[in-house]
Design a protein around this motif. Structure first.
Motif, short mmCIF file in Angstrom:
data_model
loop_
_atom_site.label_atom_id
_atom_site.label_comp_id
_atom_site.label_asym_id
_atom_site.label_seq_id
_atom_site.Cartn_x
_atom_site.Cartn_y
_atom_site.Cartn_z
N LEU B 163 5.10 11.93 2.39
CA LEU B 163 5.30 11.54 1.00
C LEU B 163 4.29 12.25 0.10
CD1 LEU B 163 5.82 7.75 1.65
CD2 LEU B 163 7.52 9.57 1.52
N ASP B 164 4.70 12.44 -1.14
CA ASP B 164 3.75 13.06 -2.07
C ASP B 164 2.70 12.03 -2.48
OD1 ASP B 164 4.51 11.68 -4.63
OD2 ASP B 164 6.44 12.56 -4.07
N ALA B 165 1.63 12.53 -3.09
CA ALA B 165 0.46 11.69 -3.35
C ALA B 165 0.82 10.44 -4.15
CB ALA B 165 -0.60 12.50 -4.08
N GLU B 166 1.68 10.62 -5.15
CA GLU B 166 1.97 9.50 -6.04
C GLU B 166 2.63 8.35 -5.30
OE1 GLU B 166 4.47 8.63 -10.11
OE2 GLU B 166 4.12 10.69 -9.47
N ILE B 167 3.74 8.66 -4.60
CA ILE B 167 4.45 7.58 -3.93
C ILE B 167 3.67 7.07 -2.73
CG2 ILE B 167 5.87 9.04 -2.46
CD1 ILE B 167 8.09 6.86 -3.47
N ARG B 168 2.88 7.95 -2.13
CA ARG B 168 2.07 7.49 -1.02
C ARG B 168 1.08 6.44 -1.48
NH1 ARG B 168 -1.35 11.78 1.98
NH2 ARG B 168 0.71 12.29 2.76
N GLU B 169 0.41 6.72 -2.62
CA GLU B 169 -0.54 5.75 -3.12
C GLU B 169 0.13 4.44 -3.49
OE1 GLU B 169 -2.98 7.66 -6.11
OE2 GLU B 169 -3.65 9.03 -4.51
N GLN B 170 1.32 4.57 -4.07
CA GLN B 170 2.06 3.37 -4.45
C GLN B 170 2.38 2.55 -3.21
OE1 GLN B 170 5.95 4.07 -6.14
NE2 GLN B 170 6.46 1.94 -5.60
N LEU B 171 2.86 3.22 -2.15
CA LEU B 171 3.24 2.49 -0.94
C LEU B 171 2.03 1.97 -0.19
CD1 LEU B 171 6.38 4.38 0.36
CD2 LEU B 171 6.22 2.09 -0.61
N GLN B 172 0.93 2.71 -0.27
CA GLN B 172 -0.31 2.19 0.33
C GLN B 172 -0.68 0.87 -0.32
OE1 GLN B 172 -3.18 5.31 -0.17
NE2 GLN B 172 -2.64 6.32 1.76
N PHE B 173 -0.55 0.88 -1.65
CA PHE B 173 -0.85 -0.34 -2.41
C PHE B 173 0.10 -1.47 -1.98
CE2 PHE B 173 0.10 -3.01 -6.11
CZ PHE B 173 -1.16 -3.54 -6.34
N GLU B 174 1.40 -1.14 -1.87
CA GLU B 174 2.39 -2.15 -1.50
C GLU B 174 2.09 -2.72 -0.11
OE1 GLU B 174 4.56 -3.49 -3.26
OE2 GLU B 174 5.01 -2.11 -4.91
N LEU B 175 1.76 -1.83 0.81
CA LEU B 175 1.47 -2.28 2.17
C LEU B 175 0.28 -3.23 2.17
CD1 LEU B 175 1.97 0.85 4.49
CD2 LEU B 175 3.33 -1.24 4.38
N LYS B 176 -0.72 -2.86 1.39
CA LYS B 176 -1.92 -3.68 1.35
C LYS B 176 -1.61 -5.05 0.74
CE LYS B 176 -6.67 -2.41 1.17
NZ LYS B 176 -7.69 -1.43 0.91
N GLU B 177 -0.82 -5.01 -0.33
CA GLU B 177 -0.41 -6.26 -0.99
C GLU B 177 0.38 -7.13 -0.02
OE1 GLU B 177 -2.35 -6.71 -3.84
OE2 GLU B 177 -0.50 -7.80 -4.34
N LEU B 178 1.36 -6.49 0.63
CA LEU B 178 2.22 -7.19 1.58
C LEU B 178 1.37 -7.86 2.64
CD1 LEU B 178 5.36 -7.32 2.30
CD2 LEU B 178 4.74 -5.73 4.11
N GLN B 179 0.41 -7.11 3.12
CA GLN B 179 -0.44 -7.60 4.18
C GLN B 179 -1.27 -8.78 3.68
OE1 GLN B 179 -3.83 -7.47 5.07
NE2 GLN B 179 -3.26 -8.19 7.13
N ARG B 180 -1.77 -8.64 2.45
CA ARG B 180 -2.62 -9.69 1.89
C ARG B 180 -1.82 -10.96 1.65
NH1 ARG B 180 -4.27 -11.34 -2.92
NH2 ARG B 180 -2.80 -9.99 -4.00
#
Ligand SMILES: Nc1ncnc2c1ncn2[C@@H]1O[C@H](COP(=O)(O)OP(=O)(O)OP(=O)(O)O)[C@@H](O)[C@H]1O
Ligand SMILES: [Mg+2]
Lengths: 282, 221
Positions: B163-180
């Motif tokens: 994934l490109d940087a933008e969507i990767r960062e977005q999904l990283q954020f989502e994964l972290k949120e989901l996990q939290r």
């Protein structure tokens, strides 16, 4: 890296020569392909050329002609249904499961294909005979297979089913194991995976296998003749009729039946090809 | 749910991959796993998911030995490194697959599949077959598909690598949120050290067939 660069620079660059060579190669391949297909067409045309359409129609309308066509269609259809019923499980197990004796089963599957049908017929004859316990048991149960349409189905099934099983096994084995693993991690039972992943992905193979099995059953001669004889109107299939008529001087009828047989097989193949759907890239 | 490997050995052919590997991911933890190519990271995930059987040792989920349980009974979500999307099913049907297989009611299947397709920004691609999707889009479908069944353990094999940087960062954020929010236990394989450190609460290094060390990222920051 230096060595790579050096090798790269040393490589000859003569695209023209390469292109010519490729062209000549393509031409040769095309010629040989053309040769092959003209051979097939020539053989087919010899049959079509010898027939008169009026005779064909008259023969199909006659009772003997009609009976043998109907019998062949009925028995071969029964063979296809039987093959689907038993063939899918066999193909599934052989493609996906590892177990001892698998190589043996694989060889066993080849046997009906390499055995001369006449010998297969002989074996079935021996099996169904009074002297054999299985034959006797069937007799007691009132199952009569010798010289009956049931026997024809058995003989054709034995000879034709392995084609389906082998083709379907190949296409199931070609499904990447990751897809089956993914399905399992998504809570799918083995049956669910079979229904929604394995079946759709081996559809092309199944159609091809079905066409081959059907055509093979329609064309079966040796084993059928041994097990069922050639009682006109009762156990005379199309292929047996073709042989009997040709040997007794009725070449015209023979040709008519043959033409119907080829036409039908061809249509079948064509329709199943259309049904096959796309081949997925994995 | 926690994940634990105890003295696991695994050999493919003649080359021993793991000899005596022990490893633990705590309940509700986001754990990153890094290591050189070919060291067995994907194999390790496969052992946990039940795709491979260990030659020796135990795999424990929530403290219970699951060596004998098939993948279906381990309730572990898996994003495959090569996506493993069903080629004959649309993006939507791929995501819906696990829900349908679990016998979820039709309307819920529809809702949830759309929700997770939305999460990975693929609502416009829902009717496309995998072969009509780009590499990164396929990867997102694979992620949505694994999330949709809402497993309590998620194994992610380089889920954001294409994934490109933008969507990767977005999904990283989502994964972290989901996990939290959900407390799902995540084990994430990655080649990207930055990703390992930003996402993982702990990072483990796999090398020479064992976990060389595990560091807490709090200590690094
Ligand atoms: N099914 C298998 N059969 C035989 N060998 C295998 C199999 N799966 C993996 N291997 C071997 O095990 C080793 C580890 O593979 P694995 O895919 O786990 O590595 P990896 O750490 O995930 O690498 P990468 O970072 O490149 O994805 C490789 O040498 C591979 O060839
Ligand atoms: Mg890997």
């Amino acid at each position: 890296m230096e060595t790579l660069t050096a090798a790269y620079e040393k490589a000859p660059r003569r695209p023209g020569v390469l292109r010519d060579r490729l062209l000549r190669f393509d031409l040769l391949m095309a010629l040989l392909t053309a040769l092959f297909f003209s051979l097939i067409l020539l053989v087919l045309l010899s049959l079509v050329g010898a027939a008169s359409w009026r005779e064909v129609i008259a023969h199909v309308g006659s009772s003997r002609g009609f009976d043998c066509i109907l019998l062949s269609l009925k028995t071969s259809f029964a063979v296809v249904v039987l093959t689907l019923l038993l063939g899918f499980p066999a193909a599934y197990i052989l493609a996906l499961k590892q177990f001892r004796g698998k190589a043996f089963l694989d060889t066993l599957l080849d046997l009906p294909i390499i055995m001369p049908p006449l010998v297969t017929g002989l074996c079935l004859l021996l099996l169904l005979n009074q002297a054999n316990p299985v034959g006797r048991l069937l007799q007691e149960w009132g199952v009569r297979l010798l010289f009956t349409p049931g026997g024809i189905i058995l003989a054709q099934f034995f000879v034709a089913a392995p084609f389906f099983i082998k083709t379907v096994r190949e296409s199931i084995a070609a499904i990447p194991s990751n897809l089956l693993a993914a399905s399992a991690t998504l809570n799918a039972s083995d049956f669910y995976t079979f229904r929604r992943v394995v079946l759709p992905l081996c559809r092309k193979g199944a159609c091809a296998g079905m066409a081959m099995t059907w055509a093979r059953a329609l064309g079966e001669f040796g084993a059928t003749a041994m097990v069922a004889g050639s009682i006109p109107g009762r156990t005379e299939t199309m292929t047996i009729a073709i042989y009997m008529e040709a040997m007794s001087g009725g070449l015209g009828n023979s040709i008519s039946t043959a033409l119907v047989l080829v036409l039908f097989s061809f249509t079948l193949l064509f329709v199943l090809k259309l049904q096959a759907g796309r081949q997925y890239e994995y | 749910m926690s994940i634990e490997l105890k003295h696991v050995a695994k050999t493919f052919g003649t080359r021993p991959l793991f000899h005596d590997l022990s490893f633990k991911v705590e309940q509700g933890e986001l754990h990153a796993l890094v290591g050189p190519s070919g060291e067995g990271k994907s194999t390790l995930l496969g052992l946990i998911a039940g795709l491979h059987a260990p030659d020796a040792g135990d795999v424990l989920i929530n403290g219970e030995c699951v060596n004998r349980l098939g993948p279906q009974r381990r309730k572990v979500g898996y994003v495959f490194q090569d996506y493993a999307l069903f080629p004959h099913l649309s993006a939507f049907e791929n995501v819906a697959y696990g829900l349908r297989a679990s016998g979820v009611e039709r309307r819920r299947v529809h809702e949830k599949s759309l929700h997770y397709l939305n999460l990975v920004n693929l609502n416009r691609e829902r009717d496309k077959l995998p072969q009509e999707l780009s590499g990164g889009q396929k990867q997102r479908v694979a992620l949505a598909r694994a999330l949709a069944t809402e497993p309590s353990i998620l194994l992610l094999d380089e889920p954001l690598s294409h994934l490109d940087a933008e969507i990767r960062e977005q999904l990283q954020f989502e994964l972290k949120e989901l996990q939290r929010k959900t407390g799902v236990t995540m084990l994430l394989v990655t080649h990207n050290m930055t990703e390992a450190v930003t996402l993982g609460r702990r990072v483990s290094f796999l090398r020479h067939g064992r976990i060389e060390r595990t560091v807490s990222t709090n200590a690094l920051v």
